[in-house]
Scaffold this active site. Sequence first.
Site, PDB file in Angstrom:
ATOM      1  N   GLY A 175     -10.494   5.204  11.964  1.00  0.00           N
ATOM      2  CA  GLY A 175     -10.917   5.736  10.695  1.00  0.00           C
ATOM      3  C   GLY A 175     -11.028   4.557   9.543  1.00  0.00           C
ATOM      4  O   GLY A 175     -10.925   4.891   8.347  1.00  0.00           O
ATOM      5  N   GLY A 177     -13.769   2.716   9.630  1.00  0.00           N
ATOM      6  CA  GLY A 177     -15.182   2.359   9.320  1.00  0.00           C
ATOM      7  C   GLY A 177     -16.103   1.844  10.345  1.00  0.00           C
ATOM      8  O   GLY A 177     -17.046   1.305  10.169  1.00  0.00           O
ATOM      9  N   THR A 179     -17.333   2.765  13.309  1.00  0.00           N
ATOM     10  CA  THR A 179     -18.627   3.733  13.372  1.00  0.00           C
ATOM     11  C   THR A 179     -19.756   3.692  12.432  1.00  0.00           C
ATOM     12  O   THR A 179     -20.644   3.340  12.412  1.00  0.00           O
ATOM     13  CB  THR A 179     -18.444   5.193  13.899  1.00  0.00           C
ATOM     14  OG1 THR A 179     -17.249   5.070  14.624  1.00  0.00           O
ATOM     15  CG2 THR A 179     -19.410   5.858  14.522  1.00  0.00           C
ATOM     16  N   LEU A 180     -19.168   3.692  11.205  1.00  0.00           N
ATOM     17  CA  LEU A 180     -20.006   3.602   9.807  1.00  0.00           C
ATOM     18  C   LEU A 180     -20.427   2.371   9.985  1.00  0.00           C
ATOM     19  O   LEU A 180     -21.725   2.375   9.601  1.00  0.00           O
ATOM     20  CB  LEU A 180     -19.051   3.661   8.645  1.00  0.00           C
ATOM     21  CG  LEU A 180     -19.319   4.262   7.574  1.00  0.00           C
ATOM     22  CD1 LEU A 180     -19.837   5.713   7.645  1.00  0.00           C
ATOM     23  CD2 LEU A 180     -18.212   4.317   6.445  1.00  0.00           C
ATOM     24  N   HIS A 399      21.467  14.004  -2.086  1.00  0.00           N
ATOM     25  CA  HIS A 399      21.032  13.029  -0.975  1.00  0.00           C
ATOM     26  C   HIS A 399      19.782  12.183  -1.681  1.00  0.00           C
ATOM     27  O   HIS A 399      19.693  10.871  -1.665  1.00  0.00           O
ATOM     28  CB  HIS A 399      20.391  13.621   0.210  1.00  0.00           C
ATOM     29  CG  HIS A 399      19.977  13.067   1.285  1.00  0.00           C
ATOM     30  ND1 HIS A 399      20.756  12.687   2.328  1.00  0.00           N
ATOM     31  CD2 HIS A 399      19.027  12.120   1.577  1.00  0.00           C
ATOM     32  CE1 HIS A 399      20.406  11.928   3.334  1.00  0.00           C
ATOM     33  NE2 HIS A 399      18.900  11.664   2.737  1.00  0.00           N
ATOM     34  N   GLU A 400      18.745  12.839  -1.983  1.00  0.00           N
ATOM     35  CA  GLU A 400      17.581  12.377  -2.565  1.00  0.00           C
ATOM     36  C   GLU A 400      17.821  11.534  -3.956  1.00  0.00           C
ATOM     37  O   GLU A 400      17.319  10.226  -4.069  1.00  0.00           O
ATOM     38  CB  GLU A 400      16.520  13.469  -3.013  1.00  0.00           C
ATOM     39  CG  GLU A 400      15.806  14.064  -1.794  1.00  0.00           C
ATOM     40  CD  GLU A 400      15.425  13.310  -0.584  1.00  0.00           C
ATOM     41  OE1 GLU A 400      14.876  12.168  -1.076  1.00  0.00           O
ATOM     42  OE2 GLU A 400      15.331  13.877   0.485  1.00  0.00           O
ATOM     43  N   HIS A 403      19.083   7.919  -2.798  1.00  0.00           N
ATOM     44  CA  HIS A 403      17.961   7.164  -2.367  1.00  0.00           C
ATOM     45  C   HIS A 403      17.383   6.545  -3.843  1.00  0.00           C
ATOM     46  O   HIS A 403      17.157   5.559  -3.689  1.00  0.00           O
ATOM     47  CB  HIS A 403      16.878   7.808  -1.562  1.00  0.00           C
ATOM     48  CG  HIS A 403      17.102   8.192  -0.326  1.00  0.00           C
ATOM     49  ND1 HIS A 403      17.668   7.336   0.609  1.00  0.00           N
ATOM     50  CD2 HIS A 403      16.907   9.286   0.385  1.00  0.00           C
ATOM     51  CE1 HIS A 403      17.821   7.879   1.812  1.00  0.00           C
ATOM     52  NE2 HIS A 403      17.352   9.167   1.520  1.00  0.00           N
TER      53      HIS A 403
HETATM   54  P1  ADP Z   1     -13.597   4.505  13.254  1.00  0.00           P
HETATM   55  O1  ADP Z   1     -14.931   4.334  13.921  1.00  0.00           O
HETATM   56  O2  ADP Z   1     -13.118   3.094  12.758  1.00  0.00           O
HETATM   57  O3  ADP Z   1     -12.812   5.284  13.741  1.00  0.00           O
HETATM   58  P2  ADP Z   1     -15.458   5.897  11.234  1.00  0.00           P
HETATM   59  O4  ADP Z   1     -16.286   4.820  11.027  1.00  0.00           O
HETATM   60  O5  ADP Z   1     -15.681   7.013  12.070  1.00  0.00           O
HETATM   61  O6  ADP Z   1     -14.078   5.200  11.896  1.00  0.00           O
HETATM   62  O7  ADP Z   1     -14.832   6.476   9.877  1.00  0.00           O
HETATM   63  C1  ADP Z   1     -14.326   7.803   9.420  1.00  0.00           C
HETATM   64  C2  ADP Z   1     -14.709   8.328   8.292  1.00  0.00           C
HETATM   65  O8  ADP Z   1     -13.762   7.618   7.207  1.00  0.00           O
HETATM   66  C3  ADP Z   1     -16.242   7.810   7.762  1.00  0.00           C
HETATM   67  O9  ADP Z   1     -16.972   8.738   8.164  1.00  0.00           O
HETATM   68  C4  ADP Z   1     -15.961   7.457   6.152  1.00  0.00           C
HETATM   69  O10 ADP Z   1     -16.023   8.945   5.753  1.00  0.00           O
HETATM   70  C5  ADP Z   1     -14.516   7.167   6.055  1.00  0.00           C
HETATM   71  N1  ADP Z   1     -14.456   5.811   5.773  1.00  0.00           N
HETATM   72  C6  ADP Z   1     -13.949   4.838   6.681  1.00  0.00           C
HETATM   73  N2  ADP Z   1     -13.967   3.485   6.186  1.00  0.00           N
HETATM   74  C7  ADP Z   1     -14.724   3.470   5.309  1.00  0.00           C
HETATM   75  C8  ADP Z   1     -15.512   2.322   4.436  1.00  0.00           C
HETATM   76  N3  ADP Z   1     -14.941   1.202   4.440  1.00  0.00           N
HETATM   77  N4  ADP Z   1     -16.068   3.144   3.188  1.00  0.00           N
HETATM   78  C9  ADP Z   1     -16.155   4.454   3.173  1.00  0.00           C
HETATM   79  N5  ADP Z   1     -15.771   5.349   3.893  1.00  0.00           N
HETATM   80  C10 ADP Z   1     -15.099   5.145   4.968  1.00  0.00           C
END
Ligand code: ADP
Length: 599
Positions: A175, A177, A179-180, A399-400, A403
């Site tokens: 997540g 970026g 793939t992006l 408790h909270e 903390h």
């Molecule tokens: P990975 O391939 O690293 O698991 P992805 O590239 O599939 O992650 O990213 C998943 C989503 O997270 C993207 O579609 C985008 O919406 C968001 N995202 C992640 N990194 C960025 C970034 N640097 N800028 C903008 N959006 C991002």
Amino acid sequence: MLATGEVKELIIRPDMEMVTIILHDGAIIKGKKVTSTIFHMAIADASKFEEKLREIELRLGITEGVAVTYDRHSDITGRIMVLILFFALLMSIASRMKGVRSPISMDSFSQMGRAKFTLVDPFEGGRGVLFKDVAGLQEAKQEVKEFVDYLKAPQKYQRLGAKVPKGALLLGPPGCGKTLLAKAVATEAQVPFLSMNGSEFIEMIGGLGAARVRDLFQEGKKRAPCIIYIDEIDAIGRQRSGTESMGQGSSGELEQTLNQLLVEMDGMASKEGVLMLASTNRADILDKALLRPGRFDRHILIDLPTLQERKEIFEKHLSDIKLDSKPAQFSGKHARLTPGFSGADIANVCNEAALHAARQCQTKVSASNLEYAVERLVGGTEKRSHALSLVERRVVAYHESGHALVGWLLPNSDILLKVTIVPRTSLALGFAQYTPSEQKLHSKEELFDKMCVALGGRAAENIIFNKITTGAQNDLEKVTKIAYAQIKKFGMNTNLGPIYITDAEESGSYNHPFSENLHRIIDKEAQNLVSSAYQKTEELLKKNLDKLEKIAEALLEKKTLSYDEVVTLIGPPAYDVANRALEPVEFEKSLKNLGEKDE
Ligand code: ADP
């Protein structure tokens, strides 16, 4: 037929409710000689058939009855035969019809070896992902820009005798970026992008993975210049076992696939124009051969975003939704509230906020929607129906508060953002939310204070109610982990000195790879550490009992307290928070010069 005496034999098939009638050779029916001596007849009740037959025979005056046999075994096979014949018929009809392919044919086997990649062609409609759509990741972008340059003008590099780059391995948590970024390279260079997931190569049937790898690269070469992207390459790039006996079965298939991949990558050297990008978050399990220099020229680390990067990602995603003010108003504040979030998490927060606004029939997304979304991702949704008894609510409130107050009083703790006792769907009965600093190095004192904050809940329960509950399980787990890590990993124990102790899991054995004596010392030291933290926490709370009661009672009344409300109740934190990090209330003021502040 019975009356004319032509019937030789009857076979009753009870399960199929059928009778097979066998006639004498050369039987004559209605004046004609029959062509076949076997007839079938459906009957309603097989059990009564013979009875009726004998009655009729009597009436007709036939003394020597027809031989009757029962066939009870062949009926199932008979049915199966009928079914098979039926399907065979269907299939032959289907295969003759145009456009309908019979389900079993050699054709579909050969199709399985084809690579099922997703192709993004920049020349075919739609605007792809550009570098400016990828927020943050400056260094990574810089590195891949060279690839773009190369794909656009390979001669420039070849003229100088530079080796053709083969590709890059993108490493980092999901997540963030990867793939992006890979897609952006393709769009920027205006080349086709062939993407496939590592797991899509894997199939139970031997040799298919390798065939797909071959096919993918062939398709790539056809489209050169282009980019081949394999997501989660760890699915095929796992370390080969190295033992010959494992060469069979699924692990053999994996190795074959990986070998084919390595072969194709080596083969690419002469075929210019195909760039290979791959991503993984498990570089540690990849086969050494894949990581060797010469396979992937670059290893680009794409880590969780830093504060500044989160701000940029927020701005990017906030600009996609309809806000009631400028994205810059929110991005700085929310970037601070979300340490440890990945780009995908941030995209999720922005979407949740928009969904929340839509649910409430707002026309624009406001700050409260965003706060709700962040909180939801951190703590799960509120579960107001999750009713607690009055006594339980008091325990949770103290408790909270425990903390929160310990954090308030200690110098090395994160700043409290909010404390709440509204139960969450994530099973938490309440929580205190902090704005954690992004500090990477922690001192012994800081770790000690962290332990105290975690123990604050249990200590408060003990002081006020003089009994303890099961609510502190998570806290205790955290405390124990910190204590053991200090002793075994960080060399922070004065008695043991600066040593690193390997655990059983790390060394891959069942037994601890250290002596029983050392084991006892570690346990003893950890116990001492935890109990001294607990003592300090209890003392601190006892000294500030009035404050604890104030917070807890206010919490019982209001269910949620913000930083400001706590300040009004018991005054500002004991230590100068401004030196540790920004106060939450300062967020708005400092937005303008946030870029200059360090983290
Ligand atoms: P990975 O391939 O690293 O698991 P992805 O590239 O599939 O992650 O990213 C998943 C989503 O997270 C993207 O579609 C985008 O919406 C968001 N995202 C992640 N990194 C960025 C970034 N640097 N800028 C903008 N959006 C991002």
